[in-house]
Design an enzyme around this catalytic site. Sequence first.
Site, PDB file in Angstrom:
ATOM      1  N   CYS A 178       7.168  -2.080   2.545  1.00  0.00           N
ATOM      2  CA  CYS A 178       5.992  -2.676   1.923  1.00  0.00           C
ATOM      3  C   CYS A 178       6.168  -2.807   0.421  1.00  0.00           C
ATOM      4  O   CYS A 178       5.693  -3.772  -0.187  1.00  0.00           O
ATOM      5  CB  CYS A 178       4.733  -1.877   2.263  1.00  0.00           C
ATOM      6  SG  CYS A 178       4.872  -0.104   1.918  1.00  0.00           S
TER       7      CYS A 178
ATOM      8  N   GLU B  98      -2.991   1.368   4.147  1.00  0.00           N
ATOM      9  CA  GLU B  98      -1.824   1.017   3.330  1.00  0.00           C
ATOM     10  C   GLU B  98      -1.198  -0.188   4.014  1.00  0.00           C
ATOM     11  O   GLU B  98      -0.560  -0.064   5.057  1.00  0.00           O
ATOM     12  CB  GLU B  98      -0.856   2.191   3.244  1.00  0.00           C
ATOM     13  CG  GLU B  98       0.161   2.059   2.123  1.00  0.00           C
ATOM     14  CD  GLU B  98       1.319   1.160   2.488  1.00  0.00           C
ATOM     15  OE1 GLU B  98       1.302  -0.027   2.075  1.00  0.00           O
ATOM     16  OE2 GLU B  98       2.234   1.615   3.170  1.00  0.00           O
TER      17      GLU B  98
END
Length: 465
Positions: free
Chosen positions: A271, A237
């Site tokens: 993110c 990720e």
Amino acid sequence: MKDSNSSDHALVTVNPATDEALETYPLMSDAEVTSSLEACHAAFADWRLKSHAERGQVLEAIGRKLRERKEDFAQLMTREVGKRLQDSRDEIDLCAAICDWTAKAGPDVLADEERSLQDGRKGVITYSPIGVVYGIQPWNFPAYQAVRYAVANLMAGNGVLLKHAEICTGSGLFLRDIFEEAGLPKNLFTVMLIDHDQSDELIAHKLVRGVTMTGSAKAGSIIAAKAGEHLKKTVMELGSNDAYLVLEDADLELAIKTCVAGRIYNNGQTCVNAKRFIVADKVYDAFIDGYVKAMDEVKLGDPTKDDTDLGPMARADLRDTLHEQVEESVAKGARIAVGGKMPEGKGCYYPATVLTEVAPGQPAYDDELFGPVASVIRAKDDEDAMRIANDSRYGLGGGIFSKDEARARELAKQHFDTGMVFINHFNLATPEMPFGGVKDSGYGREHGGFGMTEFVNAKAIALPG
């Protein structure tokens, strides 16, 4: 390489709001690394035999314990990484919700599946745990980043190792204690206080069966390559430059309010923060007027105060890097509409900033700006906005503002090249929905049941008819 505030033989935590040193944690010796891994594997050997329901009961207890210890944990996270205290509390609530949902859904997600085979035999697919899963996690969500992969893998029956970011070492250890206080067997979730060389050795060890990492695309490429050398499955990720489209028929008041929140949430260090704002020409002037005014009103200050909108960044070097990206973007044609000046005094503060005239070749267009800096890009029309959104090497999340929800849904489904799309709102993660991206934002999925089956052996058992 260790983080910039590490010593040769210890991990150091510092309050980014005050520059005050908090704690120093000695690194493990190589022998301690090996013994900790072996102890985790031994705990896994027993845990893997527990039923899904028994594992779920422990996860539910962890959720209760997180809620019970929420204030202490939130205060610690805010001290270590500068999160607004309310954001820290919200993070603990999300972690507890993940425990609850995983405990409830896990038995169904992981249940054996029976199939009738064409030749008359009976097939059974069973999801067997594979062993110890090693997680390398960042500092921006000290509890959530660890809970996200750990709880799914514990439900699946695996053991879990955590190498947390140095600056939130205390939070990693606090989480371990909560897990064990709630009844998780000792050593099944183990925090590794190690450097990067020791981490590489850990990846190579035969008892580590999978590696998951959250971080930058550059770091993910290195870790994935290292794991690949040893044929270890990985989930990555990684970073992103999430685009939020403001289409010609958008509700501008909603778009402006949401795009401010989406950019500054968690001090802009997420993110899936909204980062690029791609606005159709027809509504560009109205959007930029309102957006700049709203960002100018964002209050920068002490993350423990209720009236603070934006706290400090987590480290001084991260703030310096962000400011350099702003300056380089301006040098290449971008314009600062608000913010963009380095504050004086203690703490790693940076103001809410808006860049306009953003174009390819600038960091504000091409790269991830991991802090409270918004890149606003003018598009000719809705079709051009979608093109610009996909003109990125990243593909984690994104958003669409449009009063035509059916059309926005179709754009999200058919054209948005990301793992997640939010229509007329901003969100981070929910336990029920998959989380992950494409392109340089990584691969693999967490949440929504998907994380429970990333590191299992889908074992085929065939029986006679």
